[in-house]
Motif scaffolding. Structure first.
Motif, PDB file in Angstrom:
ATOM      1  N   ARG A 148       0.951  -1.141   0.148  1.00 14.65           N
ATOM      2  CA  ARG A 148      -0.004   0.085  -0.046  1.00 14.65           C
ATOM      3  C   ARG A 148       0.696   1.206   0.060  1.00 14.65           C
ATOM      4  O   ARG A 148       1.920   1.563   0.773  1.00 14.65           O
ATOM      5  CB  ARG A 148      -1.071  -0.002   1.328  1.00 14.65           C
ATOM      6  CG  ARG A 148      -1.558   1.292   1.509  1.00 14.65           C
ATOM      7  CD  ARG A 148      -2.815   1.213   2.437  1.00 14.65           C
ATOM      8  NE  ARG A 148      -3.647   2.194   2.690  1.00 14.65           N
ATOM      9  CZ  ARG A 148      -3.373   3.265   3.529  1.00 14.65           C
ATOM     10  NH1 ARG A 148      -2.227   2.991   4.512  1.00 14.65           N
ATOM     11  NH2 ARG A 148      -4.143   4.460   3.576  1.00 14.65           N
ATOM     12  N   TYR A 202       1.589   5.213   0.748  1.00 16.15           N
ATOM     13  CA  TYR A 202       0.977   6.096   1.933  1.00 16.15           C
ATOM     14  C   TYR A 202       0.856   7.476   1.008  1.00 16.15           C
ATOM     15  O   TYR A 202       1.696   7.712   0.264  1.00 16.15           O
ATOM     16  CB  TYR A 202       1.857   6.105   2.907  1.00 16.15           C
ATOM     17  CG  TYR A 202       1.871   4.871   3.696  1.00 16.15           C
ATOM     18  CD1 TYR A 202       0.682   4.668   4.662  1.00 16.15           C
ATOM     19  CD2 TYR A 202       2.900   3.963   3.590  1.00 16.15           C
ATOM     20  CE1 TYR A 202       0.857   3.474   5.424  1.00 16.15           C
ATOM     21  CE2 TYR A 202       3.077   2.931   4.514  1.00 16.15           C
ATOM     22  CZ  TYR A 202       2.116   2.476   5.385  1.00 16.15           C
ATOM     23  OH  TYR A 202       2.061   1.438   5.903  1.00 16.15           O
ATOM     24  N   THR A 203      -0.173   8.272   1.621  1.00 17.59           N
ATOM     25  CA  THR A 203      -0.236   9.571   0.935  1.00 17.59           C
ATOM     26  C   THR A 203       0.779  10.539   1.704  1.00 17.59           C
ATOM     27  O   THR A 203       1.555   9.867   2.764  1.00 17.59           O
ATOM     28  CB  THR A 203      -1.752   9.943   1.260  1.00 17.59           C
ATOM     29  OG1 THR A 203      -1.815  10.190   2.894  1.00 17.59           O
ATOM     30  CG2 THR A 203      -2.860   9.289   0.900  1.00 17.59           C
ATOM     31  N   GLU A 213      -0.018  11.158   5.443  1.00  7.90           N
ATOM     32  CA  GLU A 213       0.113  10.076   6.374  1.00  7.90           C
ATOM     33  C   GLU A 213       1.839   9.801   6.375  1.00  7.90           C
ATOM     34  O   GLU A 213       2.337   9.534   7.425  1.00  7.90           O
ATOM     35  CB  GLU A 213      -0.239   8.707   5.644  1.00  7.90           C
ATOM     36  CG  GLU A 213      -1.653   8.522   5.609  1.00  7.90           C
ATOM     37  CD  GLU A 213      -2.384   7.323   4.738  1.00  7.90           C
ATOM     38  OE1 GLU A 213      -3.350   6.818   5.230  1.00  7.90           O
ATOM     39  OE2 GLU A 213      -1.662   6.863   3.948  1.00  7.90           O
ATOM     40  N   LYS A 214       2.553  10.222   5.390  1.00  8.33           N
ATOM     41  CA  LYS A 214       4.080   9.885   5.492  1.00  8.33           C
ATOM     42  C   LYS A 214       4.395  11.183   6.443  1.00  8.33           C
ATOM     43  O   LYS A 214       5.442  10.821   7.378  1.00  8.33           O
ATOM     44  CB  LYS A 214       4.589  10.227   4.213  1.00  8.33           C
ATOM     45  CG  LYS A 214       4.692   9.182   3.229  1.00  8.33           C
ATOM     46  CD  LYS A 214       5.275   9.216   1.825  1.00  8.33           C
ATOM     47  CE  LYS A 214       5.134   8.189   0.969  1.00  8.33           C
ATOM     48  NZ  LYS A 214       5.657   8.314  -0.555  1.00  8.33           N
TER      49      LYS A 214
END
Length: 91
Positions: free
Chosen positions: A12, A14-15, A18-19
């Motif tokens: 997946r 991560y956006t 999110e990072k």
């Protein structure tokens, strides 16, 4: 099929938000873990700087006092030279 689902969730992406959240969390954990060591280093550094400042101040005050004492001694020596040597005739 269950195995394929596991690889999809592991891959997946991560956006950006999110990072960023993950990096901030890591940074917060780092500061929590190392705060005592950092605080003690800051304390030691502050004490060293304070000791240096107090030492320099004390040295300066001491040297100024010595200059005054040396000036007084020089004045006394000048006055003794002007008076001349002490002999039985002029004492």
């Amino acid at each position: 099929m269950a195995e394929g689902d596991a690889t999809k969730s592991a891959e997946r992406t991560y956006t950006a938000a999110e990072k960023q959240l993950f990096r901030r969390r890591q940074e917060l954990d780092y500061w929590k873990k190392n705060s005592l060591r950092i605080r003690s280093r800051n304390l030691v550094t502050g004490l060293c700087i304070g000791a240096f400042v107090v030492g320099m101040f004390s040295y300066t005050i001491l040297s100024v006092k010595q200059e005054r004492i040396l000036d007084e001694i020089d004045d006394e020596a000048r006055s003794q030279i002007i008076r001349g040597p002490r002999t039985g005739a002029n004492s």
